[in-house]
Design an enzyme around this catalytic site. Sequence first.
Site, PDB file in Angstrom:
ATOM      1  N   ASP A 212      -0.165  -7.811   2.530  1.00 17.55           N
ATOM      2  CA  ASP A 212      -0.848  -7.756   1.234  1.00 17.55           C
ATOM      3  C   ASP A 212      -1.766  -8.953   1.020  1.00 17.55           C
ATOM      4  OD1 ASP A 212       0.156  -5.362   0.367  1.00 17.55           O
ATOM      5  OD2 ASP A 212       1.821  -6.240  -0.767  1.00 17.55           O
TER       6      ASP A 212
ATOM      7  N   HIS B  10       2.356   2.010   3.833  1.00 19.24           N
ATOM      8  CA  HIS B  10       2.900   0.891   4.606  1.00 19.24           C
ATOM      9  C   HIS B  10       4.127   1.377   5.367  1.00 19.24           C
ATOM     10  CE1 HIS B  10       1.264  -0.931   0.798  1.00 19.24           C
ATOM     11  NE2 HIS B  10       0.607  -1.665   1.674  1.00 19.24           N
TER      12      HIS B  10
END
Length: 434
Positions: free
Chosen positions: A365, A332
């Site tokens: 997420d 990420h």
Amino acid sequence: MTDSITRLSTSQSDFDSALASLLAWDDSVDHQVNESVRHILHEVKTRGDAAVLEFTGKFDRLSVASMAELELSEVRLQEALARIPEDQRVALEQAAARVRDYHERQNQASWRYEDEDGTVLGQKVTPLDRAGLYVPGGKAAYPSSVLMNAIPAKVAGVAEVVMVVPTPDGVVNDMVLAAAAIAGVDRVFTIGGAQAVAALAYGTETVPAVDKIVGPGNIYVATAKREVFGVVGIDMIAGPSEILVICDGNTNPDWIAMDLFSQAEHDEQAQSILVSPDGAFLDAVEASIAKLLPTMEREEIIRASLAGRGALIQVADLKEAAQVSNRIAPEHLELSVEDPEAMLGDIRHAGAIFMGRYTAEALGDYCAGPNHVLPTSGTARFSSPLGVYDFQKRSSLIGFSASGADRMGRVASVLARGEGLTAHARSAEYRINE
């Protein structure tokens, strides 16, 4: 707090070695784990349902007479969907809609073209027949993973998605089952561990063999997936979760501290790194970490993660920040800067890129839309997020006309004879017009 998180600067003489040491992660599998997994795989491969029942009794403390008791019906999934609180159901449905919308844009159609002598060439895109989805159970319940793994498979056109989820001591998570109902999972078995991976890979009397296994799991699951690769496809061997934040120093330091926490709370091996050209901002974030850490439910895990694998890195400018990021190739990457678009061209390696101060990685997420199954441990250098394309395969289409076979047969003949493969040459030459 200063001794609890590593501070680095690209100006220090040993920066390269210090960064390499920080990034080092040993993914070698423990010998004992390997032996145990291989034993389980062999037992399930040779004894089928009986072995799965034995291991489920041993590891999940579930004593049942038959595999039928370990399969959940569609009615049971719908009951779970009806039973969960309305806000959870609405949130799951909203997230699912966004994930589905995003992935539908990845769907590739078959294509073909015809060259000047009538030869047809192309590619046939076909979904897998059956996909297996591993979902962690017990305390670690991730309904979001159900959506992220099952929805791309269904969008791709996979005919049957088979989910396995362990239920230690019979504890079933209704939110996971509700997510399965929303995502359109076809069959659900309450089995887990290496035995579930084996059942999906080899098939048993009850569990159908699949073509690909996706989804996260513990070290036994990851090792089993590694072992069965080749018999079936797998998504990836995932390492610990990672976040790298590049900040120009103008985002609220509390926001950045919490973004770092959001990955650190996964487990002690997770990695959270902040890169900024502003040393005073790094100090401010370090102060925010010290202030906010005592308020966190998973404080000890976050503290261990930041102390063991976290870092605050000072760079000369945002250009150098991008260079450091490319070297790390994070799972990420947050571009918490004024103009993220301007930085995008310098970013080469990242699983997912979160652009702008308001784009928290946590949204990715759960409900942004793109997949949260992402390459870790630097594999973003050559790997991509899970997507529709992972549940499809491509077949080449080749259809020569008579004139095409004549023209290209002459080329193939020369090349085949150059390789000493006479049958290849003569096969092509039979189609040549003399």
